[in-house]
Structures are given as structure tokens and as C-alpha cells.
Motif scaffolding. Structure first.
Motif, PDB file in Angstrom:
ATOM      1  N   ALA A  94       0.549   4.604  -2.289  1.00 61.42           N
ATOM      2  CA  ALA A  94       0.370   5.932  -1.690  1.00 61.42           C
ATOM      3  C   ALA A  94       1.438   6.902  -2.199  1.00 61.42           C
ATOM      4  O   ALA A  94       1.133   8.053  -2.549  1.00 61.42           O
ATOM      5  N   LEU A  95       2.687   6.435  -2.266  1.00 58.55           N
ATOM      6  CA  LEU A  95       3.762   7.319  -2.747  1.00 58.55           C
ATOM      7  C   LEU A  95       3.592   7.623  -4.234  1.00 58.55           C
ATOM      8  O   LEU A  95       3.803   8.755  -4.678  1.00 58.55           O
ATOM      9  N   ASP A 120       0.831  -1.210   0.000  1.00 55.27           N
ATOM     10  CA  ASP A 120       0.000   0.000   0.000  1.00 55.27           C
ATOM     11  C   ASP A 120       0.867   1.262   0.000  1.00 55.27           C
ATOM     12  O   ASP A 120       0.506   2.278  -0.602  1.00 55.27           O
ATOM     13  N   SER A 121       2.015   1.165   0.714  1.00 59.20           N
ATOM     14  CA  SER A 121       2.893   2.342   0.793  1.00 59.20           C
ATOM     15  C   SER A 121       3.351   2.777  -0.597  1.00 59.20           C
ATOM     16  O   SER A 121       3.473   3.973  -0.873  1.00 59.20           O
ATOM     17  N   VAL A 126       3.170  11.343   3.863  1.00 58.13           N
ATOM     18  CA  VAL A 126       2.360  10.299   3.216  1.00 58.13           C
ATOM     19  C   VAL A 126       2.392   8.988   4.008  1.00 58.13           C
ATOM     20  O   VAL A 126       1.370   8.314   4.156  1.00 58.13           O
ATOM     21  N   LEU A 127       3.580   8.637   4.540  1.00 56.78           N
ATOM     22  CA  LEU A 127       3.758   7.291   5.100  1.00 56.78           C
ATOM     23  C   LEU A 127       3.804   7.221   6.616  1.00 56.78           C
ATOM     24  O   LEU A 127       3.804   6.136   7.187  1.00 56.78           O
ATOM     25  N   LEU A 178      11.236   0.264   0.300  1.00 57.09           N
ATOM     26  CA  LEU A 178       9.959  -0.185   0.877  1.00 57.09           C
ATOM     27  C   LEU A 178       9.964  -1.694   1.112  1.00 57.09           C
ATOM     28  O   LEU A 178       8.929  -2.288   1.377  1.00 57.09           O
ATOM     29  N   VAL A 206       9.386   7.420   8.535  1.00 59.75           N
ATOM     30  CA  VAL A 206      10.351   7.081   7.486  1.00 59.75           C
ATOM     31  C   VAL A 206      11.746   7.250   8.082  1.00 59.75           C
ATOM     32  O   VAL A 206      12.046   8.285   8.662  1.00 59.75           O
ATOM     33  N   LEU A 229       7.930  12.596   2.439  1.00 59.77           N
ATOM     34  CA  LEU A 229       7.631  11.157   2.500  1.00 59.77           C
ATOM     35  C   LEU A 229       6.862  10.835   3.771  1.00 59.77           C
ATOM     36  O   LEU A 229       5.896  10.059   3.765  1.00 59.77           O
ATOM     37  N   GLU A 230       7.279  11.454   4.890  1.00 62.79           N
ATOM     38  CA  GLU A 230       6.609  11.204   6.171  1.00 62.79           C
ATOM     39  C   GLU A 230       5.156  11.682   6.133  1.00 62.79           C
ATOM     40  O   GLU A 230       4.287  11.064   6.757  1.00 62.79           O
ATOM     41  N   PRO A 243       9.888   2.153   6.006  1.00 69.45           N
ATOM     42  CA  PRO A 243      10.485   2.758   4.804  1.00 69.45           C
ATOM     43  C   PRO A 243      11.784   3.485   5.155  1.00 69.45           C
ATOM     44  O   PRO A 243      11.859   4.134   6.199  1.00 69.45           O
TER      45      PRO A 243
END
Ligand code: TXA
Ligand code: MG
Length: 350
Positions: A91-92, A87-88, A211-212, A190, A215, A208-209, A195
């Protein structure tokens, strides 16, 4: 080998369409094409063909344990390349693709180990440059592409740099002018539990953080490579991006930095020494070769012109190169990462 160089802007003229068609056919026949991306120029070959990856290593003089990034032009092209897409990654991709972000995922069987430098993971990126996207689509296969420089030299940000390094060694160079960003893509792994950033770039940790969530950053990134301390991206191990002369980064309060560099430069013959600076300070250096990388205030201009500046120093055969440091700002991390590697962590702290 004959190398064809084609000027191409990304519009849809008949001539340009023909160039893209020819470049796609070269790839399908196992040949090599250098092409512009928004980060740096890439040297592309068919990622699914072991022979093509071997040709890439040979043309660059690159160690074959240093894996290549596989470039795609749509999400559909990603599915066959990886075992399962987390999923990550979706999302990215939604947030940053096409764009300057590379994701490391577990590879599927169809990706040859020659492309991944023997690893069971594969690096995947969807570039945003219109010429890159059109070319990948036309080729009809994923394109393995490292930066289009001879191994160890600064990455190419203009077609002239590619011509200088690879003319006569590859089939086609698509000349799309100067690139937009000038530093290679951010790499995020990933394949593990959390991540991890393996190479900083235009997409920074905070983006990035957002979204995820959590990180991490490869803790070896800011350190000098030793037997015990090796970065997770094999390519970050080599003394990359380096000019031929000896490069030193001078960091500290800017007025002290300028004074120190002036003092150091005068210790060498004027034609053997140079400084990389920005327009804010360039008037303050009156001795040696002064190369300006845009404005300190505009770090995007520094990123775009940095590799070109390192190459200019080579052209003038400069043996001792000093560079001001560029901390702070969103791109500061990526700029300093490349500079520290180019300098082999040779720093003067004031
Ligand atoms: O912006 C970019 O990423 C450019 C353009 C052409 O797309 N490409 C680029 O490729 O910078 P290259 O080959 O110069 O750098 C690829 C980096 C190397 O440090 C390599 O070790 C790392 O990606 N890499 C590739 N596959 C990997 C993997 N499976 N695991 C860890 N690192 C990997
Ligand atoms: Mg490279």
C-alpha cells in the motif's frame, strides 16, 4: 584511489549512458559509487556483498552497527530481500514509491548482516531521482547506500559536498547537481504490530496514516539520547548532521528570537559567530556570518538548503552558530528533528 567525477543530468545522451554503464560495472565489481537521489546523495555499494558494505563503513568512517538502506529500482527487486512483504508495504509503495520513503521489513537470508548492521530487519527504499533509478537498474543488484558524507557531517545535497568528504576514497561520483528535497527519507518500521516512524521526513505522519490508519512515532525521537533512551533506528543515536562549531537553536516568538540572536552574536568576535536565518529576517542581522536558507514561508527551500548552510559555517570556521527554529508546516517536524540533533538538543527557549 582515483575518483572519477561525472556530470550527469538524467537525460539519455550517449555520454551519460556510458557513465551510468561504468558506474553499474563498478558496483558489480565490488566498488563504491556516490549518486544523487531526490533526498540527499547516497554512497552506493552492492547490498548483497558483505565486502562492499564494509568498504562503505570504512570510506565514511561510520560505526558498523549502523545499518544501511538498500535501494531498489522496481518492486520485483524487493521480493528476494525480505521474508514476506506485508500488505502495508504494498500500500505504501503504491502511494509513495518511487520516492522519499524507507520501509523496515524482516530480511531474507541473502541480505548480509554487514549490510543491516547485525539486525534481522532490512531498510528498503526506491528513490525517484532518474539518475538513481537508471544506475540501480544498470548495476543489476540492490544498492546499499547511506548518505555520502563522512560520518557525523551534514548529509550532502550537492556533488561538491561529496567531493569534499569522499574524493580519493571511492571510485565514482555521479554529479547530478543540487538535490530536490535536502533531508533524508522518512523511515517507517513495518516489522512490528503497528507501523512506526523512526525518522521523520518529507512523507509525514498524516500522509502515512491516510494510507495505513494508525501509525506511531518512535517516542525517543524528540529526546536526547541516553543509556536508557535509545532510538529504534541506530543511526538516530549518533550526533549526526553536525557542523564543527557549537550550534544552538533559538526558539520562541520570532521578534524575540532575532533580538536574542543579535545579543548573543555580539558576545563573540565577528569572524567566529554566525546565524542561519531566512530571507524574511536576514536584513535584521548586521554582525557575524549571516547564512540564508531560502524563505520561512517556503519550508521546502529551508529543507533543501539547511545542510549546505551548516557546511558553509564550517568553511568559514564559525565557532558559535545560532539558528532560528522552524516549527509548523508539513516539513517542520523533519527540519526540527535534524536541527535538534545537529545542535545536540542545545536550545534556548524564549
Ligand atoms: O534519504 C535517504 O534515506 C538517504 C538516501 C541516500 O537514500 N540515505 C540515508 O542513509 O539517509 P543513512 O545511512 O544516512 O541513514 C539510514 C538510517 C540510519 O539512521 C539507520 O540506523 C536506519 O536508517 N536504518 C537502516 N536500517 C535499519 C533497520 N533495519 N532498522 C532500523 N533502522 C535502520
Ligand atoms: Mg546519514
Amino acid at each position: 584511489m582515483k575518483t572519477s567525477v561525472y556530470k550527469i543530468s538524467g537525460n539519455t545522451s550517449d555520454v551519460e549512458t556510458e557513465y551510468i554503464k561504468e558506474a553499474g560495472a563498478v558496483i558489480r565489481n565490488g566498488g563504491l559509487v556516490a549518486f544523487p537521489t531526490e533526498t540527499v546523495y547516497g554512497l552506493g555499494g552492492n547490498a548483497l556483498l558483505a565486502d562492499a558494505s564494509e568498504k562503505i563503513y570504512k570510506a565514511k568512517g561510520r560505526p558498523s552497527d549502523n545499518p544501511l538502506i538498500v535501494h531498489i529500482s522496481s518492486m520485483d527487486e524487493m521480493k528476494p530481500l525480505v521474508q514476506n512483504i506485508p500488505d502495508s508495504a504494498y500500500a505504501l509503495a503504491k502511494e509513495f514509491w518511487p520516492g522519499p520513503l524507507t520501509m523496515i521489513l524482516n530480511k531474507s537470508e541473502i541480505v548480509p548482516y554487514e549490510t543491516t548492521g547485525g539486525l534481522s530487519t532490512v531498510a528498503i527504499r526506491m528513490p525517484s531521482h532518474p539518475v538513481a533509478l537508471a544506475f540501480i537498474k544498470e548495476a543489476g543488484v540492490p544498492i546499499a547506500a547511506p548518505s555520502a558524507n563522512v560520518s557525523g557531517r551534514p548529509s550532502p545535497t550537492k556533488a561538491e559536498h561529496v567531493v569534499c568528504d569522499l574524493f580519493g576514497k571511492i571510485d565514482v561520483i555521479l554529479d547530478g547537481g543540487i538535490v530536490d528535497i535536502g533531508l533524508e527519507s522518512t523511515i517507517v518500521d513495518l516489522s512490528g504490530d503497528v507501523p512506526m516512524i523512526l525518522r521523520p521526513g518529507y512523507i509525514d505522519q498524516k500522509m502515512l496514516e491516510d494510507v495505513l490508519g494508525r501509525v506511531d512515532r518512535d517516542p525517543t525521537l524528540d529526546k536526547k539520547v541516553t543509556e536508557e533512551l535509545k532510538p529504534k533506528a541506530p543511526g538516530m543515536m549518533y550526533r549526526h548532521y553536525a557542523p564543527k562549531g557549537e550550534l544552538q537553536v533559538v526558539k520562541g516568538d520570532m521578534s524575540l528570537v532575532v533580538d536574542k540572536i543579535n545579543e548573543l552574536m555580539r558576545m563573540h568576535a565577528e569572524n567566529e559567530v554566525g546565524v542561519i536565518t531566512t530571507s524574511e529576517n536576514s536584513e535584521l542581522y548586521k554582525y557575524g556570518k549571516v547564512v540564508c536558507v531560502g524563505m520561512r514561508e517556503n519550508e521546502e527551500s529551508v529543507a533543501r538548503e539547511l545542510y549546505s548552510a551548516l557546511r558553509t559555517m564550517d568553511e568559514f570556521d564559525i565557532k558559535y552558530i545560532y539558528v532560528e527554529s522552524f516549527y509548523g508546516g508539513r516539513l517542520g517536524d523533519a527540519i526540527m528533528n535534524r536541527l535538534m540533533k545537529a545542535a545536540g538538543h542545545n536550545v534556548i527557549s524564549l
